[in-house]
Scaffold this motif. Structure first.
Motif, PDB file in Angstrom:
ATOM      1  N   ASP A  44      35.472 -32.337   8.769  1.00 44.38           N
ATOM      2  CA  ASP A  44      34.415 -31.755   7.934  1.00 44.38           C
ATOM      3  C   ASP A  44      33.864 -30.477   8.552  1.00 44.38           C
ATOM      4  N   ILE A  45      33.646 -30.500   9.855  1.00 42.28           N
ATOM      5  CA  ILE A  45      33.133 -29.320  10.550  1.00 42.28           C
ATOM      6  C   ILE A  45      34.138 -28.185  10.495  1.00 42.28           C
ATOM      7  N   GLN A  46      35.416 -28.509  10.662  1.00 43.28           N
ATOM      8  CA  GLN A  46      36.456 -27.492  10.627  1.00 43.28           C
ATOM      9  C   GLN A  46      36.544 -26.844   9.245  1.00 43.28           C
ATOM     10  N   THR A  47      36.440 -27.650   8.190  1.00 43.45           N
ATOM     11  CA  THR A  47      36.454 -27.122   6.823  1.00 43.45           C
ATOM     12  C   THR A  47      35.249 -26.223   6.592  1.00 43.45           C
ATOM     13  N   GLU A  48      34.099 -26.668   7.058  1.00 46.49           N
ATOM     14  CA  GLU A  48      32.877 -25.892   6.894  1.00 46.49           C
ATOM     15  C   GLU A  48      32.978 -24.554   7.625  1.00 46.49           C
ATOM     16  N   LEU A  49      33.512 -24.581   8.839  1.00 44.78           N
ATOM     17  CA  LEU A  49      33.651 -23.344   9.606  1.00 44.78           C
ATOM     18  C   LEU A  49      34.656 -22.389   8.972  1.00 44.78           C
ATOM     19  N   SER A  50      35.720 -22.940   8.386  1.00 42.40           N
ATOM     20  CA  SER A  50      36.726 -22.070   7.778  1.00 42.40           C
ATOM     21  C   SER A  50      36.192 -21.386   6.526  1.00 42.40           C
ATOM     22  N   GLN A  51      35.140 -21.928   5.933  1.00 43.51           N
ATOM     23  CA  GLN A  51      34.588 -21.342   4.719  1.00 43.51           C
ATOM     24  C   GLN A  51      33.326 -20.521   4.969  1.00 43.51           C
ATOM     25  N   THR A  52      32.909 -20.392   6.214  1.00 42.98           N
ATOM     26  CA  THR A  52      31.688 -19.647   6.497  1.00 42.98           C
ATOM     27  C   THR A  52      31.808 -18.167   6.155  1.00 42.98           C
ATOM     28  N   ALA A  53      33.008 -17.614   6.195  1.00 46.44           N
ATOM     29  CA  ALA A  53      33.188 -16.208   5.850  1.00 46.44           C
ATOM     30  C   ALA A  53      32.847 -15.955   4.385  1.00 46.44           C
ATOM     31  N   TYR A  54      32.950 -16.992   3.563  1.00 45.36           N
ATOM     32  CA  TYR A  54      32.710 -16.843   2.134  1.00 45.36           C
ATOM     33  C   TYR A  54      31.309 -17.282   1.716  1.00 45.36           C
ATOM     34  N   THR A  55      30.674 -18.134   2.488  1.00 49.33           N
ATOM     35  CA  THR A  55      29.381 -18.679   2.077  1.00 49.33           C
ATOM     36  C   THR A  55      28.291 -17.615   2.009  1.00 49.33           C
ATOM     37  N   VAL A  56      28.491 -16.488   2.658  1.00 44.32           N
ATOM     38  CA  VAL A  56      27.556 -15.368   2.561  1.00 44.32           C
ATOM     39  C   VAL A  56      27.454 -14.908   1.113  1.00 44.32           C
ATOM     40  N   TYR A  57      28.530 -15.096   0.354  1.00 44.89           N
ATOM     41  CA  TYR A  57      28.599 -14.616  -1.022  1.00 44.89           C
ATOM     42  C   TYR A  57      28.301 -15.710  -2.047  1.00 44.89           C
ATOM     43  N   ASP A  58      27.790 -16.836  -1.621  1.00 48.73           N
ATOM     44  CA  ASP A  58      27.550 -17.956  -2.527  1.00 48.73           C
ATOM     45  C   ASP A  58      26.215 -17.787  -3.253  1.00 48.73           C
ATOM     46  N   ASN A  59      26.273 -17.320  -4.506  1.00 46.83           N
ATOM     47  CA  ASN A  59      25.088 -17.127  -5.357  1.00 46.83           C
ATOM     48  C   ASN A  59      24.021 -16.267  -4.691  1.00 46.83           C
ATOM     49  N   THR A  60      24.452 -15.140  -4.155  1.00 54.68           N
ATOM     50  CA  THR A  60      23.518 -14.218  -3.527  1.00 54.68           C
ATOM     51  C   THR A  60      23.622 -12.849  -4.189  1.00 54.68           C
ATOM     52  N   VAL A  61      22.660 -12.014  -3.918  1.00 52.94           N
ATOM     53  CA  VAL A  61      22.694 -10.624  -4.381  1.00 52.94           C
ATOM     54  C   VAL A  61      23.041  -9.762  -3.177  1.00 52.94           C
ATOM     55  N   VAL A  62      24.110  -8.969  -3.320  1.00 49.25           N
ATOM     56  CA  VAL A  62      24.570  -8.119  -2.225  1.00 49.25           C
ATOM     57  C   VAL A  62      24.614  -6.675  -2.695  1.00 49.25           C
ATOM     58  N   SER A  63      24.676  -5.762  -1.757  1.00 48.74           N
ATOM     59  CA  SER A  63      24.753  -4.339  -2.092  1.00 48.74           C
ATOM     60  C   SER A  63      26.198  -3.952  -2.400  1.00 48.74           C
ATOM     61  N   GLY A  64      26.343  -2.812  -3.025  1.00 44.04           N
ATOM     62  CA  GLY A  64      27.679  -2.308  -3.336  1.00 44.04           C
ATOM     63  C   GLY A  64      28.503  -2.070  -2.083  1.00 44.04           C
ATOM     64  N   SER A  65      27.866  -1.629  -1.006  1.00 39.21           N
ATOM     65  CA  SER A  65      28.611  -1.413   0.236  1.00 39.21           C
ATOM     66  C   SER A  65      29.144  -2.736   0.783  1.00 39.21           C
ATOM     67  N   GLN A  66      28.404  -3.836   0.595  1.00 34.84           N
ATOM     68  CA  GLN A  66      28.892  -5.142   1.012  1.00 34.84           C
ATOM     69  C   GLN A  66      30.069  -5.589   0.140  1.00 34.84           C
ATOM     70  N   VAL A  67      30.058  -5.196  -1.125  1.00 35.13           N
ATOM     71  CA  VAL A  67      31.183  -5.506  -2.017  1.00 35.13           C
ATOM     72  C   VAL A  67      32.432  -4.794  -1.524  1.00 35.13           C
ATOM     73  N   VAL A  68      32.304  -3.516  -1.207  1.00 34.48           N
ATOM     74  CA  VAL A  68      33.447  -2.739  -0.707  1.00 34.48           C
ATOM     75  C   VAL A  68      33.935  -3.321   0.624  1.00 34.48           C
ATOM     76  N   ASN A  69      33.015  -3.717   1.481  1.00 34.45           N
ATOM     77  CA  ASN A  69      33.411  -4.346   2.750  1.00 34.45           C
ATOM     78  C   ASN A  69      34.167  -5.642   2.499  1.00 34.45           C
ATOM     79  N   ALA A  70      33.732  -6.423   1.518  1.00 32.77           N
ATOM     80  CA  ALA A  70      34.431  -7.670   1.182  1.00 32.77           C
ATOM     81  C   ALA A  70      35.827  -7.364   0.649  1.00 32.77           C
ATOM     82  N   LEU A  71      35.961  -6.306  -0.148  1.00 33.31           N
ATOM     83  CA  LEU A  71      37.282  -5.915  -0.657  1.00 33.31           C
ATOM     84  C   LEU A  71      38.227  -5.598   0.500  1.00 33.31           C
TER      85      LEU A  71
END
Length: 159
Positions: A44-71
């Motif tokens: 469970d911890i390993q799964t959670e850690l592997s998805q931490t890179a994406y959880t920043v984007y979970d139902n949040t408001v981000v700037s356009g520069s963060q969108v480009v960085n994600a791309l």
């Protein structure tokens, strides 16, 4: 020493041996259960850690520069797609891979439709292009998961 005493000592030795074996078996079984529980927790911890890179984007408001960085950050990810809906392009464009978001949990493989051509990430920086991402713009981020609860994409919608 009489035969009765030898028999009693021998019987006591057998009971002691049986008691020690029983204690060892009980300890082994309880240790096995604890090991299984620890393995499940670690998984469970390993799964959670592997998805931490994406959880920043979970139902949040981000700037356009963060969108480009994600791309840029997820450009080489297989079985992963990013959709960006801008003020000029309300239907959105897909980057990396195209995900079937009309039915994102329709199959076990993650609903990735790789046969559709993807947009070039460089278009996000060209102001005259329909897919331009304004670095100071605000985007609502939403994670796209498949049937097995694996993150397969991110959808950014400009607000």
């Amino acid at each position: 020493m009489g035969n009765a005493q030898k028999a009693l000592i021998m019987a006591a030795g057998f009971f002691l041996a049986i008691a020690l074996i029983t204690i060892a078996v009980v300890m082994f079984i309880s240790a096995q259960d604890a090991t299984k529980a620890a393995q499940n927790n670690f998984s469970d911890i390993q799964t959670e850690l592997s998805q931490t890179a994406y959880t920043v984007y979970d139902n949040t408001v981000v700037s356009g520069s963060q969108v480009v960085n994600a791309l840029r950050k997820f450009a080489d990810k297989e079985q992963f797609g990013i959709q960006v809906k801008t003020g000029k392009n309300m239907t959105g464009s897909w980057y990396t891979n195209v995900i079937d978001i009309s039915s994102p949990i329709s199959n076990n493989y993650g609903s990735v439709v790789s046969s559709i051509p993807r947009e070039n990430i460089n278009y996000a920086a060209v102001e005259a292009h329909i897919d331009y991402v304004n670095p100071s713009g605000k985007f609502k981020a939403k994670i796209i998961k498949d049937k097995s609860n694996v993150i397969r994409g991110i959808e950014f919608s400009q607000q």
